[in-house]
Scaffold this motif. Structure first.
Motif, PDB file in Angstrom:
ATOM      1  N   TYR A 224     -11.061   0.505  57.088  1.00 41.67           N
ATOM      2  CA  TYR A 224     -11.019  -0.518  56.269  1.00 41.67           C
ATOM      3  C   TYR A 224     -11.111   0.125  54.710  1.00 41.67           C
ATOM      4  N   ALA A 225     -11.499   1.145  54.559  1.00 41.19           N
ATOM      5  CA  ALA A 225     -11.548   1.495  53.183  1.00 41.19           C
ATOM      6  C   ALA A 225     -10.217   2.265  52.677  1.00 41.19           C
ATOM      7  N   LYS A 226      -9.568   2.829  53.618  1.00 42.77           N
ATOM      8  CA  LYS A 226      -7.858   3.299  53.469  1.00 42.77           C
ATOM      9  C   LYS A 226      -7.226   1.885  52.928  1.00 42.77           C
ATOM     10  N   GLN A 227      -7.340   0.758  53.787  1.00 41.64           N
ATOM     11  CA  GLN A 227      -6.492  -0.634  53.617  1.00 41.64           C
ATOM     12  C   GLN A 227      -7.014  -1.001  52.197  1.00 41.64           C
ATOM     13  N   SER A 228      -8.363  -1.139  51.725  1.00 44.79           N
ATOM     14  CA  SER A 228      -8.618  -1.404  50.391  1.00 44.79           C
ATOM     15  C   SER A 228      -8.028  -0.411  49.526  1.00 44.79           C
ATOM     16  N   GLU A 229      -7.999   0.558  49.641  1.00 42.51           N
ATOM     17  CA  GLU A 229      -7.191   1.654  48.697  1.00 42.51           C
ATOM     18  C   GLU A 229      -5.842   1.419  48.466  1.00 42.51           C
ATOM     19  N   GLU A 230      -5.197   1.269  49.546  1.00 41.10           N
ATOM     20  CA  GLU A 230      -3.683   0.857  49.508  1.00 41.10           C
ATOM     21  C   GLU A 230      -3.522  -0.315  48.847  1.00 41.10           C
ATOM     22  N   TYR A 231      -4.164  -1.441  48.837  1.00 43.10           N
ATOM     23  CA  TYR A 231      -3.992  -2.689  48.197  1.00 43.10           C
ATOM     24  C   TYR A 231      -4.449  -2.531  46.772  1.00 43.10           C
ATOM     25  N   PHE A 232      -5.268  -1.777  46.323  1.00 44.26           N
ATOM     26  CA  PHE A 232      -5.783  -1.493  45.094  1.00 44.26           C
ATOM     27  C   PHE A 232      -4.575  -0.813  44.188  1.00 44.26           C
ATOM     28  N   ALA A 242     -11.469   3.697  43.013  1.00 48.07           N
ATOM     29  CA  ALA A 242     -12.680   4.434  43.193  1.00 48.07           C
ATOM     30  C   ALA A 242     -13.788   3.861  44.198  1.00 48.07           C
ATOM     31  N   TYR A 243     -13.702   2.619  44.353  1.00 48.16           N
ATOM     32  CA  TYR A 243     -14.732   2.151  45.284  1.00 48.16           C
ATOM     33  C   TYR A 243     -14.473   2.499  46.908  1.00 48.16           C
ATOM     34  N   PRO A 244     -13.269   2.330  47.400  1.00 43.89           N
ATOM     35  CA  PRO A 244     -13.280   2.503  48.515  1.00 43.89           C
ATOM     36  C   PRO A 244     -13.069   4.118  48.914  1.00 43.89           C
ATOM     37  N   ILE A 245     -12.732   4.916  47.724  1.00 55.49           N
ATOM     38  CA  ILE A 245     -12.967   6.480  47.949  1.00 55.49           C
ATOM     39  C   ILE A 245     -14.027   6.767  48.054  1.00 55.49           C
ATOM     40  N   SER A 246     -15.013   6.083  47.395  1.00 53.62           N
ATOM     41  CA  SER A 246     -16.599   6.503  47.413  1.00 53.62           C
ATOM     42  C   SER A 246     -17.100   6.132  49.021  1.00 53.62           C
ATOM     43  N   VAL A 247     -16.573   4.854  49.501  1.00 49.85           N
ATOM     44  CA  VAL A 247     -17.008   4.470  51.090  1.00 49.85           C
ATOM     45  C   VAL A 247     -16.483   5.787  51.933  1.00 49.85           C
ATOM     46  N   ALA A 261     -15.787  15.360  51.977  1.00 50.58           N
ATOM     47  CA  ALA A 261     -16.839  14.558  51.355  1.00 50.58           C
ATOM     48  C   ALA A 261     -16.992  14.617  49.768  1.00 50.58           C
ATOM     49  N   GLU A 262     -17.199  16.087  49.444  1.00 53.80           N
ATOM     50  CA  GLU A 262     -17.457  16.605  48.320  1.00 53.80           C
ATOM     51  C   GLU A 262     -15.899  16.086  47.236  1.00 53.80           C
ATOM     52  N   LYS A 263     -14.812  16.470  47.995  1.00 59.22           N
ATOM     53  CA  LYS A 263     -13.596  16.205  47.180  1.00 59.22           C
ATOM     54  C   LYS A 263     -13.424  14.623  46.983  1.00 59.22           C
ATOM     55  N   LYS A 264     -13.724  13.803  47.865  1.00 59.19           N
ATOM     56  CA  LYS A 264     -13.711  12.156  47.561  1.00 59.19           C
ATOM     57  C   LYS A 264     -14.763  11.893  46.675  1.00 59.19           C
ATOM     58  N   TYR A 265     -15.956  12.320  46.700  1.00 62.87           N
ATOM     59  CA  TYR A 265     -17.044  12.197  45.456  1.00 62.87           C
ATOM     60  C   TYR A 265     -16.535  12.285  44.423  1.00 62.87           C
ATOM     61  N   LYS A 266     -15.864  13.478  44.104  1.00 63.90           N
ATOM     62  CA  LYS A 266     -15.560  13.968  42.689  1.00 63.90           C
ATOM     63  C   LYS A 266     -14.557  13.089  42.408  1.00 63.90           C
ATOM     64  N   GLU A 267     -13.428  12.830  43.157  1.00 63.38           N
ATOM     65  CA  GLU A 267     -12.439  12.042  42.744  1.00 63.38           C
ATOM     66  C   GLU A 267     -12.768  10.479  42.082  1.00 63.38           C
ATOM     67  N   ALA A 268     -13.911  10.000  42.937  1.00 64.12           N
ATOM     68  CA  ALA A 268     -14.378   8.625  42.745  1.00 64.12           C
ATOM     69  C   ALA A 268     -15.239   8.940  41.312  1.00 64.12           C
ATOM     70  N   ILE A 269     -15.960  10.065  41.125  1.00 60.90           N
ATOM     71  CA  ILE A 269     -16.673  10.223  39.939  1.00 60.90           C
ATOM     72  C   ILE A 269     -15.756  10.254  38.684  1.00 60.90           C
ATOM     73  N   THR A 270     -14.537  10.939  38.738  1.00 62.72           N
ATOM     74  CA  THR A 270     -13.622  11.144  37.805  1.00 62.72           C
ATOM     75  C   THR A 270     -13.074   9.677  37.405  1.00 62.72           C
ATOM     76  N   LEU A 271     -12.785   8.805  38.249  1.00 67.89           N
ATOM     77  CA  LEU A 271     -12.189   7.514  38.166  1.00 67.89           C
ATOM     78  C   LEU A 271     -13.233   6.817  37.367  1.00 67.89           C
ATOM     79  N   PRO A 278     -21.638   3.223  34.550  1.00 70.07           N
ATOM     80  CA  PRO A 278     -22.940   3.899  34.993  1.00 70.07           C
ATOM     81  C   PRO A 278     -23.611   3.386  36.061  1.00 70.07           C
ATOM     82  N   PHE A 279     -23.598   2.243  36.807  1.00 74.50           N
ATOM     83  CA  PHE A 279     -23.908   2.084  37.727  1.00 74.50           C
ATOM     84  C   PHE A 279     -23.422   2.779  38.901  1.00 74.50           C
ATOM     85  N   GLU A 280     -22.154   2.814  39.202  1.00 76.88           N
ATOM     86  CA  GLU A 280     -21.082   3.495  40.008  1.00 76.88           C
ATOM     87  C   GLU A 280     -21.560   4.993  40.163  1.00 76.88           C
ATOM     88  N   LEU A 281     -21.680   5.675  38.828  1.00 82.17           N
ATOM     89  CA  LEU A 281     -21.983   6.964  38.422  1.00 82.17           C
ATOM     90  C   LEU A 281     -23.330   7.414  38.920  1.00 82.17           C
TER      91      LEU A 281
END
Length: 646
Positions: A224-232, A242-247, A261-271, A278-281
């Motif tokens: 579901y997260a991949k589907q969400s990322e593709e739509y965005f 960044a939200y589906p990447i976090s998931v 997991a570390e790569k995805k966390y850092k990717e979402a943090i960058t975005l 701040p909430f997401e960070l």
């Protein structure tokens, strides 16, 4: 296969680039229009620019929202001001300025009520719900969400209904009500698919992915997260990706794939850092710190968790402050900084207690119940109104039908009364029959008791006296035959002893026959009496009788007699063969079972090598008659335990 995947990636990148170019063209076109537009047209261009920038750059989105608001004040238009306030509320919420967002929504709500704009009232309630959800006040969030849902349903706003259902699903996920969360999110997804709203479909897919993470269904979550990322990405909402990447990061973390997991966390943090959210960070840095903690990288974990804590404090998110404090307490404990560990542990307790209590959960459940009740009452009211209209039409159309119905109703009442009367008579008759049966049963029982008393009296008066005469005669015979040989004397003593034992057994039988039931207290008293006789007949043996059971509990006379006989046999065996100095009788009740143990500290025996005699056979036979069993546990030089279970 690899070649196909390569071309697919090239196609997606090309499509995203083309879409991005299209969005940039739209923004450029709107900026050009600003130079020549005035009044309302210029206001709408500002709001459109804010919407276009929301997925790209939050600062730009807020800038154009503020320009729209200032222009609405110049134009002195309440309706335009209301739109600008709502947009400003959401832009400040998205950048973590919750207090400012609440102020804007408060102002928007007052204006909405003044101009009686139901849609705007619902929109502002929706804004409040999202903010309080982020702040961790789920009671307020759900309360506003159901207020919002009621209004959107009333005005039949599909987009609003879908959005509110999605928000309710998010809140139930936070409350760990994952089944409810999925239910509301799937309802929302169905609405957005029906109205072809790709952005909202992407958002709901992300929520569903998060819920599947909570349910430990990580493959579904990633799907579901991949589907969400593709739509965005197709919609050029790179910030939202960044939200589906976090998931996905959480899913890979849970699947014990730390590198991905570390790569995805850092990717979402960058975005999220790019737009400073701040909430997401707070959440992402907390999750990454937890990953480092699990890997044993405590120093890196501490630095990352401290970042997360700063962001959580900035938006006053009680939920994340509690979670991060707990993690920091564990990290500082590993780093042997015990004072800091204790400080954060206290902070965790303080915030965790304030997040959600059983009373709050109860009141949250009541909010949904009130909404469902109000909804049902409204449906019932509509149904009643329709029924009244139909009844009125029928009345106006055909009065005769009503009269006929009344007549039928009266007849029905008469027949019902007759039926009830007959039913009452039948019940009375049945009661009389039952009473007669009960009296007959009592008479039978009384007769049986009388017969028991007669038999026991006969046994006592006739057989008892005859046995006593035999003992007396044998004793006299022993006296008369003083010069008889030893063998004859032993034989006469044996007859006397056997007869005495027979009298004791006869008395026990009479005791049992005189009772319709035998209580635990009766049994206990009988055992004590037997033990007293055993004490007189033996030396150097201590007898202990304990019972831990309700003394009023009772057995039938057969059960009571058989239990007593088996206890007698067990005590006699211990006296005759065990060479014991202590014999303990324990009476207890465990799991609806009556348990008696006869335990001695005698010489014991090897149960596998000793042939058991008639005594055990009789004991087992007596217990099987009443549905019980006997267990023997014996150890050489330690003692023997005979366990009776009914």
């Amino acid at each position: 296969m690899k070649l196909a995947l390569f071309f697919l990636l090239i196609f997606l990148k090309t499509a995203n680039y083309c879409y991005s170019q299209e969005v940039n063209k739209t923004i450029d076109s709107l900026k050009i229009n600003l130079k020549k537009e005035k009044g309302k047209n210029k206001f709408y261009t500002y709001t459109n620019l804010s919407k276009e920038f929301v997925g790209i750059n939050l600062d730009s989105a807020k800038k154009y929202a503020n320009k729209a608001y200032n222009l609405s004040l110049e134009l002195k238009s309440d309706s335009l001001k209301l739109q600008a306030l709502k947009i400003l509320g959401f832009r400040n919420f998205e950048s973590g300025n919750y207090d400012i967002a609440i102020q804007k929504f408060d102002e928007a709500l007052k204006t909405s009520i003044n101009i009686k704009d139901s849609t705007s009232i619902a929109d502002t309630y929706n804004g409040f719900a999202i903010i309080y959800s982020k702040k961790g006040d789920l009671k307020k969030s759900i309360e506003y969400n159901f207020k919002t849902l009621s209004i959107y349903e009333k005005i039949n706003d599909s987009l609003g209904i879908g959005n509110t259902l999605m928000n309710i699903g998010w809140d139930y996920r936070k409350l760990k009500e994952f089944d409810k969360s999925l239910t509301y999110n799937l309802k929302s997804l169905k609405i957005y698919q029906n109205i072809n709203n790709s952005l909202k479909v992407a958002m709901v897919n992300n929520n569903i992915a998060g819920t599947y993470n909570e349910l430990s269904n990580y493959k579904k979550a990633i799907e579901y997260a991949k589907q969400s990322e593709e739509y965005f990405l197709k919609l050029n909402y790179k910030r939202f990706s960044a939200y589906p990447i976090s998931v996905m990061a959480i899913a890979f973390d849970s699947l014990q794939q730390p590198k991905i997991a570390e790569k995805k966390y850092k990717e979402a943090i960058t975005l999220h850092t790019k737009n400073r959210e701040p909430f997401e960070l707070a959440f992402l840095n907390y999750s990454l710190a937890n990953l480092y903690y699990k890997q044993g990288s405590y120093s890196v974990a501490q630095q990352t968790a401290e970042k997360a804590f700063t962001f959580a404090k900035e938006v006053d998110s009680k939920e994340y402050i509690a979670d991060i404090s707990k993690l920091l307490s564990k990290i500082y404990d590993k780093l042997k900084k015990y004072n800091l560990s204790n400080t954060y542990l206290k902070l965790y307790v303080k915030y965790n207690d304030s997040i959600i209590s059983s009373e709050k959960l109860k009141s949250i459940a009541e909010i949904e119940t009130k909404y469902q009740t109000a909804k049902k009452e409204k449906e019932i009211a509509i149904q009643k109104e329709q029924l009244l209209e139909k009844e009125l039409a029928i009345k106006n159309r055909n009065l005769y039908a009503i009269l006929l119905g009344s007549a039928l109703l009266i007849l029905a009442i008469i027949f019902f009364a007759i039926y009830k009367r007959n039913q009452f008579k039948q019940k009375q008759l049945q009661k009389e029959i039952d009473l007669k049966d009960a009296l007959a049963t009592i008479k039978t029982q009384n007769k049986l008791q009388e017969q028991r008393l007669i038999i026991s009296r006969d046994l006592h008066d006739n057989i008892g006296s005859q046995l006593t005469f035999i003992i007396s005669s044998v004793d006299n015979l022993k006296f008369v035959t003083k010069d008889a040989n030893t063998k004859l004397k032993d034989k006469l003593s044996g007859i006397s002893t056997f007869t005495s034992e027979t009298i004791h057994q006869l008395r026990d039988t009479i005791w049992a026959m005189n009772k319709s039931e035998i209580t635990v207290e009766d049994l206990h008293t009988r055992i004590l009496s037997f033990v007293e006789k055993a004490k007189n007949a033996t030396e150097n043996i201590d007898f202990i009788v304990n019972y831990n059971i309700d003394k009023n509990q009772a057995f039938s006379s057969l059960e009571g007699m058989n239990i007593f006989r088996v206890i007698q046999e067990a005590i006699n065996n211990a006296i005759k063969y065990a060479k014991a100095t202590k014999i303990e009788i324990k009476i207890d009740k465990k799991e609806n079972q009556f348990v008696i143990k006869v335990v001695d500290n005698g010489i014991g025996f090897d149960i596998n090598s000793v042939e058991l005699g008639n005594g055990l056979s009789n004991m087992e036979k007596r217990m099987s008659e009443i549905g019980g069993r006997v267990k023997i546990i014996s150890k050489v030089r330690i003692g023997t335990e005979i366990k009776i279970i009914v």
